[in-house]
Design a protein around this motif. Structure first.
Motif, mmCIF file in Angstrom:
data_model
loop_
_atom_site.group_PDB
_atom_site.id
_atom_site.type_symbol
_atom_site.label_atom_id
_atom_site.label_comp_id
_atom_site.label_asym_id
_atom_site.label_seq_id
_atom_site.Cartn_x
_atom_site.Cartn_y
_atom_site.Cartn_z
ATOM 1 N N GLY A 88 0.820 -1.208 0.000
ATOM 2 C CA GLY A 88 0.000 0.000 0.000
ATOM 3 C C GLY A 88 0.849 1.251 0.000
ATOM 4 N N ASN A 89 1.926 1.261 0.746
ATOM 5 C CA ASN A 89 2.837 2.406 0.818
ATOM 6 C C ASN A 89 3.559 2.605 -0.504
ATOM 7 O OD1 ASN A 89 4.182 4.553 1.911
ATOM 8 N ND2 ASN A 89 5.651 3.316 3.057
ATOM 9 N N GLU A 90 3.951 1.489 -1.143
ATOM 10 C CA GLU A 90 4.657 1.565 -2.426
ATOM 11 C C GLU A 90 3.753 2.116 -3.525
ATOM 12 O OE1 GLU A 90 6.270 -1.655 -5.538
ATOM 13 O OE2 GLU A 90 6.964 -1.901 -3.475
ATOM 14 N N SER A 91 2.503 1.679 -3.581
ATOM 15 C CA SER A 91 1.584 2.173 -4.605
ATOM 16 C C SER A 91 1.246 3.643 -4.354
ATOM 17 C CB SER A 91 0.315 1.337 -4.650
ATOM 18 O OG SER A 91 -0.413 1.484 -3.442
ATOM 19 N N GLN A 92 1.212 4.050 -3.101
ATOM 20 C CA GLN A 92 0.944 5.445 -2.778
ATOM 21 C C GLN A 92 2.102 6.331 -3.238
ATOM 22 O OE1 GLN A 92 0.359 6.224 1.375
ATOM 23 N NE2 GLN A 92 -1.135 7.817 0.938
ATOM 24 N N GLU A 93 3.329 5.844 -3.120
ATOM 25 C CA GLU A 93 4.493 6.614 -3.569
ATOM 26 C C GLU A 93 4.474 6.792 -5.084
ATOM 27 O OE1 GLU A 93 8.105 4.952 -2.126
ATOM 28 O OE2 GLU A 93 7.521 5.191 -0.032
ATOM 29 N N ARG A 94 4.016 5.776 -5.799
ATOM 30 C CA ARG A 94 3.977 5.881 -7.247
ATOM 31 C C ARG A 94 2.924 6.878 -7.710
ATOM 32 N NH1 ARG A 94 2.848 0.443 -9.434
ATOM 33 N NH2 ARG A 94 2.596 -0.239 -7.319
ATOM 34 N N LEU A 95 1.858 7.035 -6.967
ATOM 35 C CA LEU A 95 0.800 7.968 -7.336
ATOM 36 C C LEU A 95 1.130 9.404 -6.965
ATOM 37 C CD1 LEU A 95 -2.348 5.904 -6.329
ATOM 38 C CD2 LEU A 95 -1.424 6.280 -8.608
ATOM 39 N N THR A 96 2.040 9.587 -6.042
ATOM 40 C CA THR A 96 2.423 10.926 -5.614
ATOM 41 C C THR A 96 3.381 11.506 -6.648
ATOM 42 O OG1 THR A 96 2.281 10.194 -3.336
ATOM 43 C CG2 THR A 96 3.436 12.263 -3.739
ATOM 44 N N PRO A 97 3.117 12.733 -7.128
ATOM 45 C CA PRO A 97 4.026 13.314 -8.124
ATOM 46 C C PRO A 97 5.389 13.607 -7.503
ATOM 47 C CG PRO A 97 2.351 14.890 -7.476
ATOM 48 C CD PRO A 97 2.025 13.605 -6.794
ATOM 49 N N PRO A 98 6.422 13.534 -8.294
ATOM 50 C CA PRO A 98 7.754 13.835 -7.766
ATOM 51 C C PRO A 98 7.867 15.305 -7.360
ATOM 52 C CG PRO A 98 7.831 13.340 -10.119
ATOM 53 C CD PRO A 98 6.434 13.153 -9.678
ATOM 54 N N VAL A 99 8.887 15.578 -6.592
ATOM 55 C CA VAL A 99 9.103 16.946 -6.095
ATOM 56 C C VAL A 99 9.332 17.908 -7.254
ATOM 57 C CG1 VAL A 99 10.612 18.364 -4.664
ATOM 58 C CG2 VAL A 99 10.040 16.057 -3.942
ATOM 59 N N ASN A 100 9.936 17.455 -8.320
ATOM 60 C CA ASN A 100 10.242 18.314 -9.461
ATOM 61 C C ASN A 100 9.005 18.747 -10.230
ATOM 62 O OD1 ASN A 100 12.928 18.123 -8.862
ATOM 63 N ND2 ASN A 100 13.298 16.443 -10.283
ATOM 64 N N ALA A 101 7.854 18.180 -9.949
ATOM 65 C CA ALA A 101 6.623 18.554 -10.649
ATOM 66 C C ALA A 101 6.225 19.997 -10.351
ATOM 67 C CB ALA A 101 5.496 17.615 -10.276
ATOM 68 N N ALA A 102 6.736 20.568 -9.269
ATOM 69 C CA ALA A 102 6.437 21.969 -8.945
ATOM 70 C C ALA A 102 7.019 22.910 -9.989
ATOM 71 C CB ALA A 102 6.984 22.313 -7.563
ATOM 72 N N ILE A 103 8.001 22.464 -10.721
ATOM 73 C CA ILE A 103 8.628 23.291 -11.759
ATOM 74 C C ILE A 103 7.639 23.558 -12.893
ATOM 75 C CG2 ILE A 103 10.472 23.325 -13.488
ATOM 76 C CD1 ILE A 103 12.139 21.683 -11.528
ATOM 77 N N ILE A 104 6.743 22.619 -13.153
ATOM 78 C CA ILE A 104 5.805 22.742 -14.268
ATOM 79 C C ILE A 104 4.935 23.979 -14.111
ATOM 80 C CG2 ILE A 104 3.850 21.649 -15.421
ATOM 81 C CD1 ILE A 104 5.190 18.956 -14.753
ATOM 82 N N ALA A 105 4.428 24.224 -12.916
ATOM 83 C CA ALA A 105 3.591 25.407 -12.693
ATOM 84 C C ALA A 105 4.381 26.684 -12.946
ATOM 85 C CB ALA A 105 3.043 25.394 -11.270
ATOM 86 N N ALA A 106 5.638 26.709 -12.529
ATOM 87 C CA ALA A 106 6.476 27.883 -12.758
ATOM 88 C C ALA A 106 6.716 28.101 -14.248
ATOM 89 C CB ALA A 106 7.801 27.739 -12.023
ATOM 90 N N LEU A 107 6.875 27.021 -15.000
ATOM 91 C CA LEU A 107 7.079 27.143 -16.445
ATOM 92 C C LEU A 107 5.840 27.691 -17.126
ATOM 93 C CD1 LEU A 107 9.058 23.891 -17.308
ATOM 94 C CD2 LEU A 107 9.900 26.234 -17.307
ATOM 95 N N PHE A 108 4.662 27.207 -16.739
ATOM 96 C CA PHE A 108 3.421 27.725 -17.317
ATOM 97 C C PHE A 108 3.243 29.205 -16.995
ATOM 98 C CE2 PHE A 108 1.572 23.240 -17.332
ATOM 99 C CZ PHE A 108 1.788 23.098 -18.693
ATOM 100 N N GLU A 109 3.594 29.582 -15.789
ATOM 101 C CA GLU A 109 3.476 30.986 -15.390
ATOM 102 C C GLU A 109 4.443 31.864 -16.193
ATOM 103 O OE1 GLU A 109 4.295 33.702 -11.470
ATOM 104 O OE2 GLU A 109 3.608 31.644 -11.166
ATOM 105 N N ALA A 110 5.667 31.385 -16.384
ATOM 106 C CA ALA A 110 6.656 32.141 -17.161
ATOM 107 C C ALA A 110 6.213 32.273 -18.617
ATOM 108 C CB ALA A 110 8.015 31.463 -17.076
ATOM 109 N N GLU A 111 5.631 31.212 -19.168
ATOM 110 C CA GLU A 111 5.162 31.266 -20.553
ATOM 111 C C GLU A 111 4.010 32.252 -20.700
ATOM 112 O OE1 GLU A 111 3.282 28.289 -23.916
ATOM 113 O OE2 GLU A 111 4.296 27.440 -22.175
ATOM 114 N N ALA A 112 3.110 32.264 -19.738
ATOM 115 C CA ALA A 112 1.990 33.206 -19.781
ATOM 116 C C ALA A 112 2.483 34.643 -19.679
ATOM 117 C CB ALA A 112 1.011 32.906 -18.657
ATOM 118 N N LYS A 113 3.478 34.886 -18.829
ATOM 119 C CA LYS A 113 4.054 36.232 -18.707
ATOM 120 C C LYS A 113 4.732 36.655 -20.005
ATOM 121 C CE LYS A 113 4.940 36.724 -13.768
ATOM 122 N NZ LYS A 113 5.988 36.835 -12.744
ATOM 123 N N GLU A 114 5.414 35.722 -20.654
ATOM 124 C CA GLU A 114 6.110 36.033 -21.909
ATOM 125 C C GLU A 114 5.119 36.374 -23.009
ATOM 126 O OE1 GLU A 114 9.115 36.991 -24.297
ATOM 127 O OE2 GLU A 114 9.382 36.403 -22.224
#
Length: 154
Positions: A6-32
């Motif tokens: 159960g713990n292993e499957s929960q880890e696979r469903l949790t997005p990696p820490v680097n996924a926070a970069i995606i929101a910043a990229l979308f924000e930068a693209e919108a600003k551009e």
């Protein structure tokens, strides 16, 4: 054991820490994109102002039309640049070779459009070459200045 599974499957469903970069990229693209639109509008306003000044000082409509035509070529160049930048952002960033080829193609495309439009203004429409080039140069100066000043503002 079921707790580990159960713990292993929960880890696979949790997005990696680097996924926070995606929101910043979308924000930068919108600003551009917002910045590119503002730059093109400022470039149009400067072009109209310069053509109005040319008409007021020279007092011939032919001269003012030539300056306006050069400025319009510059505005179209800026709009094409903004459009192609947004199109390039849609292509996968993982293929650097494709990105480089697209940027070269877009630069060559903009160069050919500018040359063709300036030739049309000077050769076909028989507008004053000095006034057309002056309007184009002032429009390009507005493009560069607006990008620098607006970038500093944001």
């Amino acid at each position: 054991m079921s707790k580990e599974v159960g713990n292993e499957s929960q880890e696979r469903l949790t997005p990696p820490v680097n996924a926070a970069i995606i929101a910043a990229l979308f924000e930068a693209e919108a600003k551009e994109k917002k910045l590119a639109r503002k730059v093109v509008w400022l470039q149009m306003a400067v072009t109209l102002l310069i053509a109005g000044i040319a008409y007021g000082t020279e007092a011939t409509p032919q001269f003012a039309i030539a300056v306006l035509s050069g400025g319009v070529v510059s505005v179209l160049n800026g709009a094409l640049l903004a459009w192609r930048m947004s199109r390039a952002a849609q292509v996968s960033a993982h293929d650097a070779h494709l990105q480089l080829r697209l940027m070269y193609f877009y630069a060559a495309e903009r160069f050919m459009v500018v040359v063709a439009l300036l030739a049309l203004c000077m050769a076909v429409l028989k507008l004053s070459p000095l006034a057309v080039l002056g309007g184009f140069v002032l429009g390009q100066a507005a493009l560069l200045s607006a990008r620098l000043l607006l970038r500093l503002k944001y």
